[in-house]
Design a protein around this motif. Structure first.
Motif, PDB file in Angstrom:
ATOM      1  N   GLY A 127       0.789  -1.228   0.000  1.00 29.02           N
ATOM      2  CA  GLY A 127       0.000   0.000   0.000  1.00 29.02           C
ATOM      3  C   GLY A 127       0.819   1.275   0.000  1.00 29.02           C
ATOM      4  O   GLY A 127       0.259   2.375  -0.116  1.00 29.02           O
ATOM      5  N   SER A 128       2.136   1.175   0.124  1.00 22.57           N
ATOM      6  CA  SER A 128       2.974   2.381   0.143  1.00 22.57           C
ATOM      7  C   SER A 128       3.095   2.973  -1.263  1.00 22.57           C
ATOM      8  O   SER A 128       3.080   2.254  -2.261  1.00 22.57           O
ATOM      9  CB  SER A 128       4.360   2.066   0.711  1.00 22.57           C
ATOM     10  OG  SER A 128       5.031   1.114  -0.083  1.00 22.57           O
ATOM     11  N   ALA A 129       3.204   4.294  -1.301  1.00 25.16           N
ATOM     12  CA  ALA A 129       3.379   5.008  -2.573  1.00 25.16           C
ATOM     13  C   ALA A 129       4.863   5.234  -2.812  1.00 25.16           C
ATOM     14  O   ALA A 129       5.589   5.657  -1.909  1.00 25.16           O
ATOM     15  CB  ALA A 129       2.644   6.334  -2.542  1.00 25.16           C
ATOM     16  N   VAL A 130       5.299   4.953  -4.032  1.00 28.60           N
ATOM     17  CA  VAL A 130       6.699   5.117  -4.427  1.00 28.60           C
ATOM     18  C   VAL A 130       6.730   6.071  -5.612  1.00 28.60           C
ATOM     19  O   VAL A 130       5.979   5.889  -6.575  1.00 28.60           O
ATOM     20  CB  VAL A 130       7.319   3.757  -4.811  1.00 28.60           C
ATOM     21  CG1 VAL A 130       8.735   3.924  -5.336  1.00 28.60           C
ATOM     22  CG2 VAL A 130       7.283   2.802  -3.634  1.00 28.60           C
ATOM     23  N   PRO A 131       7.587   7.099  -5.562  1.00 30.78           N
ATOM     24  CA  PRO A 131       7.660   8.028  -6.696  1.00 30.78           C
ATOM     25  C   PRO A 131       8.076   7.333  -7.988  1.00 30.78           C
ATOM     26  O   PRO A 131       8.886   6.405  -7.983  1.00 30.78           O
ATOM     27  CB  PRO A 131       8.738   9.036  -6.267  1.00 30.78           C
ATOM     28  CG  PRO A 131       8.831   8.912  -4.788  1.00 30.78           C
ATOM     29  CD  PRO A 131       8.487   7.482  -4.472  1.00 30.78           C
ATOM     30  N   VAL A 132       7.492   7.800  -9.091  1.00 35.52           N
ATOM     31  CA  VAL A 132       7.858   7.337 -10.432  1.00 35.52           C
ATOM     32  C   VAL A 132       8.396   8.540 -11.183  1.00 35.52           C
ATOM     33  O   VAL A 132       7.837   9.634 -11.093  1.00 35.52           O
ATOM     34  CB  VAL A 132       6.641   6.751 -11.183  1.00 35.52           C
ATOM     35  CG1 VAL A 132       6.984   6.443 -12.632  1.00 35.52           C
ATOM     36  CG2 VAL A 132       6.130   5.507 -10.469  1.00 35.52           C
ATOM     37  N   MET A 133       9.476   8.346 -11.892  1.00 37.20           N
ATOM     38  CA  MET A 133      10.050   9.439 -12.669  1.00 37.20           C
ATOM     39  C   MET A 133      10.515   8.933 -14.023  1.00 37.20           C
ATOM     40  O   MET A 133      10.548   7.738 -14.265  1.00 37.20           O
ATOM     41  CB  MET A 133      11.198  10.099 -11.904  1.00 37.20           C
ATOM     42  CG  MET A 133      12.335   9.177 -11.550  1.00 37.20           C
ATOM     43  SD  MET A 133      13.658  10.019 -10.678  1.00 37.20           S
ATOM     44  CE  MET A 133      14.137  11.231 -11.878  1.00 37.20           C
ATOM     45  N   TRP A 134      10.841   9.872 -14.884  1.00 38.62           N
ATOM     46  CA  TRP A 134      11.345   9.535 -16.217  1.00 38.62           C
ATOM     47  C   TRP A 134      12.857   9.672 -16.202  1.00 38.62           C
ATOM     48  O   TRP A 134      13.387  10.748 -15.995  1.00 38.62           O
ATOM     49  CB  TRP A 134      10.715  10.453 -17.258  1.00 38.62           C
ATOM     50  CG  TRP A 134       9.256  10.192 -17.403  1.00 38.62           C
ATOM     51  CD1 TRP A 134       8.236  10.914 -16.842  1.00 38.62           C
ATOM     52  CD2 TRP A 134       8.643   9.132 -18.125  1.00 38.62           C
ATOM     53  NE1 TRP A 134       7.023  10.351 -17.178  1.00 38.62           N
ATOM     54  CE2 TRP A 134       7.248   9.252 -17.973  1.00 38.62           C
ATOM     55  CE3 TRP A 134       9.139   8.070 -18.883  1.00 38.62           C
ATOM     56  CZ2 TRP A 134       6.349   8.373 -18.549  1.00 38.62           C
ATOM     57  CZ3 TRP A 134       8.247   7.191 -19.461  1.00 38.62           C
ATOM     58  CH2 TRP A 134       6.870   7.343 -19.296  1.00 38.62           C
ATOM     59  N   ARG A 135      13.555   8.564 -16.419  1.00 40.08           N
ATOM     60  CA  ARG A 135      15.017   8.543 -16.450  1.00 40.08           C
ATOM     61  C   ARG A 135      15.457   8.565 -17.907  1.00 40.08           C
ATOM     62  O   ARG A 135      15.020   7.718 -18.695  1.00 40.08           O
ATOM     63  CB  ARG A 135      15.526   7.281 -15.764  1.00 40.08           C
ATOM     64  CG  ARG A 135      17.045   7.198 -15.701  1.00 40.08           C
ATOM     65  CD  ARG A 135      17.465   5.901 -15.038  1.00 40.08           C
ATOM     66  NE  ARG A 135      18.902   5.749 -15.055  1.00 40.08           N
ATOM     67  CZ  ARG A 135      19.676   5.823 -13.983  1.00 40.08           C
ATOM     68  NH1 ARG A 135      19.148   6.029 -12.796  1.00 40.08           N
ATOM     69  NH2 ARG A 135      20.981   5.670 -14.095  1.00 40.08           N
ATOM     70  N   PRO A 136      16.333   9.495 -18.280  1.00 40.12           N
ATOM     71  CA  PRO A 136      16.790   9.540 -19.673  1.00 40.12           C
ATOM     72  C   PRO A 136      17.490   8.240 -20.070  1.00 40.12           C
ATOM     73  O   PRO A 136      18.185   7.628 -19.263  1.00 40.12           O
ATOM     74  CB  PRO A 136      17.792  10.703 -19.691  1.00 40.12           C
ATOM     75  CG  PRO A 136      17.543  11.473 -18.451  1.00 40.12           C
ATOM     76  CD  PRO A 136      16.956  10.522 -17.456  1.00 40.12           C
ATOM     77  N   TYR A 137      17.279   7.823 -21.311  1.00 35.59           N
ATOM     78  CA  TYR A 137      18.029   6.671 -21.828  1.00 35.59           C
ATOM     79  C   TYR A 137      19.520   7.002 -21.792  1.00 35.59           C
ATOM     80  O   TYR A 137      20.333   6.162 -21.435  1.00 35.59           O
ATOM     81  CB  TYR A 137      17.619   6.342 -23.266  1.00 35.59           C
ATOM     82  CG  TYR A 137      16.368   5.502 -23.355  1.00 35.59           C
ATOM     83  CD1 TYR A 137      16.414   4.119 -23.192  1.00 35.59           C
ATOM     84  CD2 TYR A 137      15.137   6.077 -23.626  1.00 35.59           C
ATOM     85  CE1 TYR A 137      15.276   3.339 -23.290  1.00 35.59           C
ATOM     86  CE2 TYR A 137      13.990   5.308 -23.726  1.00 35.59           C
ATOM     87  CZ  TYR A 137      14.065   3.940 -23.550  1.00 35.59           C
ATOM     88  OH  TYR A 137      12.942   3.176 -23.641  1.00 35.59           O
ATOM     89  N   ASP A 138      19.857   8.221 -22.183  1.00 31.79           N
ATOM     90  CA  ASP A 138      21.240   8.692 -22.104  1.00 31.79           C
ATOM     91  C   ASP A 138      21.417   9.265 -20.697  1.00 31.79           C
ATOM     92  O   ASP A 138      21.226  10.445 -20.466  1.00 31.79           O
ATOM     93  CB  ASP A 138      21.505   9.756 -23.168  1.00 31.79           C
ATOM     94  CG  ASP A 138      22.928  10.263 -23.129  1.00 31.79           C
ATOM     95  OD1 ASP A 138      23.772   9.666 -22.422  1.00 31.79           O
ATOM     96  OD2 ASP A 138      23.202  11.276 -23.804  1.00 31.79           O
ATOM     97  N   ASP A 139      21.785   8.384 -19.753  1.00 32.42           N
ATOM     98  CA  ASP A 139      21.752   8.758 -18.338  1.00 32.42           C
ATOM     99  C   ASP A 139      23.130   8.956 -17.713  1.00 32.42           C
ATOM    100  O   ASP A 139      23.302   8.785 -16.509  1.00 32.42           O
ATOM    101  CB  ASP A 139      20.953   7.729 -17.548  1.00 32.42           C
ATOM    102  CG  ASP A 139      21.578   6.342 -17.587  1.00 32.42           C
ATOM    103  OD1 ASP A 139      22.636   6.170 -18.225  1.00 32.42           O
ATOM    104  OD2 ASP A 139      21.006   5.435 -16.978  1.00 32.42           O
TER     105      ASP A 139
END
Length: 156
Positions: A120-132
């Motif tokens: 039930g915990s919320a975890v942040p989601v983000m967009w990671r660049p392919y060129d990271d």
């Protein structure tokens, strides 16, 4: 008040994870996980989770994405199977991971998105660049780095 239930890492786990590109194929969705002894700033992990007994890896990733994000996957394709041996807060973990690619519908927001874990915990989601190259946080599983270039080709 009780905290998160500890994960039993005394056996090899089977996982299904997803490399999910954004619309312009410049980034992919990852979860931002809490700091550990090994990674005090936290770390990124591909979206997905465990394969349950009697479930195929394909069914597992479809279920996990629905449960965690309320999304469906279009153009689902298996890219590779990798072995992931790691430590979290000093505890040894071992996984066999089916790495897929596919487009999320709907896609997580550009900022402020979360996924819901099984507890039930919320975890942040983000967009990671392919060129990271500039990204300070590690991406897990480690072996996914060699698969990202193939995912970019498949997703186009």
């Amino acid at each position: 008040m009780s905290g998160p239930v500890p994960v039993d890492r005394s056996f090899i786990r089977v996982k299904a994870l997803l490399i999910a590109p954004n619309d312009d194929r410049s980034a992919h969705a990852v979860s931002l996980n809490l700091p550990t002894a090994e990674h005090p700033a936290g770390y990124h992990r591909l979206i997905g989770g465990g394969v349950e007994l009697g479930e195929t890896h394909r069914d597992a990733i479809i279920r996990e994405v629905d449960e965690e994000l309320g999304a469906t996957i279009h153009d689902l394709e298996l890219l590779a199977t990798v072995e992931n041996i790691f430590r979290i807060d000093g505890v040894l973990g071992h996984e066999v991971v089916f790495v897929h690619t596919g487009r999320l519908d709907p896609q997580p927001a550009a900022s402020g998105a979360t996924l819901t874990e099984s507890d039930g915990s919320a975890v942040p989601v983000m967009w990671r660049p392919y060129d990271d190259v500039e990204e300070p946080l590690p991406l897990f599983p480690n072996a996914v780095r060699s698969i990202l270039s193939r995912a970019m080709v498949v997703d186009r």
